[in-house]
Design a protein around this motif. Structure first.
Motif: not given
Ligand SMILES: *[C@@H]1O[C@H](CO)[C@@H](O)[C@H](O)[C@H]1NC(C)=O
Ligand SMILES: *[C@@H]1O[C@H](CO)[C@@H](O)[C@H](O)[C@H]1NC(C)=O
Ligand SMILES: *[C@@H]1O[C@H](CO)[C@@H](O)[C@H](O)[C@H]1NC(C)=O
Length: 224
Positions: A11, A15, A53, A64, A66, A194-195, A214
């Motif tokens: 992530r 970003a 991002d 948010e 990703g 991830w999400k 992250w």
């Protein structure tokens, strides 16, 4: 690093990325309006694209997750293919930072092969138009901070060389190569994780429960 830490690294890679290599598939058969040679119908094409991002900066949900943002050009092959129904893969890497990194073992040469890369799988979802003013200005601020030159082809801009629109890659899978296999994870990331992370943290039911985001990890050779 653990799989969750690897997800945070991935992530962070997203970003900090401003470009990526987008792969899409030409429709088969090609539409009669296409200028592409008939033999590329059904083939993949990989093209470097700008991205940013921007999820976290948008005023409304979706929050948010990703999902990278594109200022997509209607004439661009990548977005023509996605408009014709192609999915998209987006490859990111950290290879340009090679000279800031340290050898993975003493005496080992600096090696781009030992640096992280990730491929995001998913589909393109254009922002619904008209894009609410608040969202539009958040998109502009976030995207132009990474790509000041993109000002010239903002949507609706008079005299712009090409018509554009805001779109997101909705991520459905992520493949991660952290570096050399003995030292780093290589494989498919957990998309819920991830999400489920933001820059500043993650919920306790995500990953190892450490609540890390992250913002809590650094890629190889990153300057503080
Ligand atoms: C796009 O990917 C989805 C899975 O996320 C799949 O169900 C669908 O068939 C794919 N579409 C095309 C055109 O390949
Ligand atoms: C890293 O340094 C080497 C040696 O100075 C140079 O040849 C190479 O282009 C540099 N690579 C990058 C990505 O800056
Ligand atoms: C994915 O991550 C979530 C949250 O950390 C976890 O609950 C779930 O079991 C994981 N899924 C797999 C297949 O590991």
């Amino acid at each position: 690093p653990s799989w969750f830490t690897s997800t945070l690294l991935a992530r962070r890679l997203l970003a900090l990325s401003t470009t990526g290599i987008a792969s899409t598939i030409f429709p088969s058969p090609l539409p009669s309006t296409s200028h592409a040679p008939p033999s590329v119908a059904g083939h993949s094409i990989s093209l470097t694209e700008y991205l940013a991002d921007c999820d976290a900066t948008l005023p409304n949900p979706p929050t948010e997750e990703g999902n990278p943002t594109f200022l997509a050009l209607r004439v661009a092959t990548t977005f023509r293919n996605t408009a014709s129904g192609s999915n998209i893969s987006l490859s990111l890497d950290w290879w340009s930072h090679i000279n800031d990194t340290a050898p993975v073992f003493p005496g080992f040469p600096l090696s781009q092969a030992g640096l992280p890369r990730a491929t995001l799988f998913g589909y393109i979802e254009p922002f619904e138009t008209p894009v609410p003013e608040e969202t539009e200005s958040a998109l502009k601020e976030c995207y132009l901070a990474k790509h000041p030159d993109a000002e010239v082809w903002l949507p609706g801009r008079e005299g712009a060389p090409h018509a554009s629109f805001w779109a997101r890659l909705v991520v459905t899978q992520v493949y991660w190569i952290g570096g050399f296999g003995g030292l780093q994870q290589i494989g498919w990331l957990n998309v819920t994780e991830w999400k489920g992370v933001s820059e500043t943290g993650s919920a306790v039911d995500i990953g190892d429960g450490s609540g890390r985001g992250w913002g809590d990890v650094r890629l190889p050779g990153e300057r503080e």
